[in-house]
Design a protein around this motif. Structure first.
Motif, PDB file in Angstrom:
ATOM      1  N   ASN A   5       0.804  -1.216   0.000  1.00 25.54           N
ATOM      2  CA  ASN A   5       0.000   0.000   0.000  1.00 25.54           C
ATOM      3  C   ASN A   5       0.837   1.267   0.000  1.00 25.54           C
ATOM      4  OD1 ASN A   5      -2.588   1.394   0.201  1.00 25.54           O
ATOM      5  ND2 ASN A   5      -1.985   1.911   2.285  1.00 25.54           N
TER       6      ASN A   5
ATOM      7  N   SER B   7      -4.115   1.879  -8.985  1.00 24.21           N
ATOM      8  CA  SER B   7      -4.916   3.104  -9.005  1.00 24.21           C
ATOM      9  C   SER B   7      -5.811   3.083 -10.223  1.00 24.21           C
ATOM     10  CB  SER B   7      -4.005   4.339  -9.058  1.00 24.21           C
ATOM     11  OG  SER B   7      -4.753   5.526  -9.285  1.00 24.21           O
TER      12      SER B   7
ATOM     13  N   ILE C  53      -9.969   8.402  -2.751  1.00 25.00           N
ATOM     14  CA  ILE C  53     -10.222   7.905  -1.403  1.00 25.00           C
ATOM     15  C   ILE C  53      -9.669   8.900  -0.395  1.00 25.00           C
ATOM     16  CG2 ILE C  53      -9.921   5.966   0.194  1.00 25.00           C
ATOM     17  CD1 ILE C  53     -11.373   5.221  -2.399  1.00 25.00           C
ATOM     18  N   GLU C  54     -10.420   9.175   0.666  1.00 27.67           N
ATOM     19  CA  GLU C  54      -9.934  10.077   1.714  1.00 27.67           C
ATOM     20  C   GLU C  54      -8.665   9.510   2.343  1.00 27.67           C
ATOM     21  OE1 GLU C  54     -13.049  10.642   4.511  1.00 27.67           O
ATOM     22  OE2 GLU C  54     -14.285  11.865   3.170  1.00 27.67           O
ATOM     23  N   SER C  55      -7.595  10.293   2.321  1.00 29.48           N
ATOM     24  CA  SER C  55      -6.325   9.869   2.901  1.00 29.48           C
ATOM     25  C   SER C  55      -5.472  11.099   3.155  1.00 29.48           C
ATOM     26  CB  SER C  55      -5.593   8.912   1.954  1.00 29.48           C
ATOM     27  OG  SER C  55      -5.083   9.627   0.838  1.00 29.48           O
ATOM     28  N   ASN C  56      -4.225  10.859   3.574  1.00 22.90           N
ATOM     29  CA  ASN C  56      -3.293  11.957   3.825  1.00 22.90           C
ATOM     30  C   ASN C  56      -2.256  12.081   2.714  1.00 22.90           C
ATOM     31  OD1 ASN C  56      -4.503  12.469   6.371  1.00 22.90           O
ATOM     32  ND2 ASN C  56      -3.323  10.800   7.274  1.00 22.90           N
ATOM     33  N   ILE C  57      -2.534  11.530   1.542  1.00 21.67           N
ATOM     34  CA  ILE C  57      -1.496  11.435   0.512  1.00 21.67           C
ATOM     35  C   ILE C  57      -1.007  12.801   0.030  1.00 21.67           C
ATOM     36  CG2 ILE C  57      -3.070  11.302  -1.468  1.00 21.67           C
ATOM     37  CD1 ILE C  57      -1.118   9.138  -2.610  1.00 21.67           C
TER      38      ILE C  57
ATOM     39  N   ALA D   9     -12.367   6.236   3.775  1.00 18.90           N
ATOM     40  CA  ALA D   9     -11.546   5.030   3.852  1.00 18.90           C
ATOM     41  C   ALA D   9     -12.308   3.865   4.480  1.00 18.90           C
ATOM     42  CB  ALA D   9     -10.268   5.319   4.632  1.00 18.90           C
TER      43      ALA D   9
ATOM     44  N   GLN E   8      -8.343  14.741  -3.007  1.00 16.67           N
ATOM     45  CA  GLN E   8      -8.952  14.780  -1.679  1.00 16.67           C
ATOM     46  C   GLN E   8     -10.119  15.760  -1.613  1.00 16.67           C
ATOM     47  OE1 GLN E   8      -8.001  12.626   0.952  1.00 16.67           O
ATOM     48  NE2 GLN E   8      -7.103  11.753  -0.907  1.00 16.67           N
TER      49      GLN E   8
END
Length: 234
Positions: A32, A84, A130-134, A172, A165
């Motif tokens: 991941n 992706s 997707i909601e994330s901190n990327i 998530a 985002q």
């Protein structure tokens, strides 16, 4: 447990630690780790290109090489490689990132066929937004480079970075609720595509390139850039 997917020593140490704790067995690997990269494909610094591929693709290969032999010996296991929806279709300003994820898809396709005789499953998860901190640690050096030929496309590059985002991204928890049960099946699917705009992106692959280029150019600023540019002087 610390694990740096770009470092052979770190990978070997982490895998050895897990094998020692489990008596020599690993049932599942989820690759991941990933970083974002935005900017004009011909202007992204090569050092950044290498970093993206070493994390998103080569790091994944490192883990597969370290853990697949364990699963082969046990004649069971599942490897989940997170690609992706951008691995299906590249858009302007996301070429390097999309290329790294397309590489994940192609590698996984070969790996799935090669490991099947040993009872090992390989699944590609292709998320949409997707909601994330990327994006929190992501920055584009190009946006500070006033010599770039794409200075008039700054807003489009910033927009596509923020879009990952933006409002409407899939939580998530929802993503996990849908994806995890499919991964845990005895015979999981080869691909799981889920998340905001993921199916639409996947379908874009089947559209003739001339139409796809028009849609993406209109949406992500290359058509506007063509209008804003001054004609060359000789």
């Amino acid at each position: 447990m610390e694990l740096d997917v770009t470092d052979d020593t770190s990978v070997d140490a982490a895998v050895a630690h897990v094998l020692a704790a489990t008596g020599g067995r690993i049932d599942m690997l989820v690759n991941n780790a990933g970083i974002l990269c935005t900017g004009p494909a011909v202007e992204v610094p090569l050092a950044q290109v290498r970093q993206v591929f070493d994390t998103n693709f080569t790091g994944l290969v490192r883990l597969c090489r370290a853990i697949a032999p364990v699963m082969i010996e046990c004649r069971q296991g599942t490897i989940v490689n997170v690609g992706s929806s951008g691995g299906y279709v590249a858009t302007p300003w996301m070429g390097i990132y999309a290329a790294s994820k397309t590489a994940v898809h192609a590698y996984s396709d070969a790996l799935r066929m090669e490991l099947a005789p040993f009872g090992v499953n390989v699944v590609v998860v292709a998320p949409g937004r997707i909601e994330s901190n990327i994006v929190e640690n992501h920055s584009s050096a190009l946006l500070n480079d006033k010599t770039t030929r794409y200075v008039k496309a700054y807003s489009a590059i910033e927009e596509i970075t923020a879009l990952t985002q933006a409002k409407g991204a899939t939580p998530a928890s929802e993503f996990a609720h849908v994806v995890v049960p499919k991964i845990l099946r005895r015979s999981p699917p080869a691909y799981i595509t889920y998340g905001a705009q993921s199916i639409g992106t996947w379908l874009m692959y089947y559209i003739p390139p001339v139409i796809r280029d028009y849609i993406c150019g209109s949406r992500f600023g290359t058509h506007q850039l063509a209008k804003d540019l001054q004609p060359p002087s000789f």
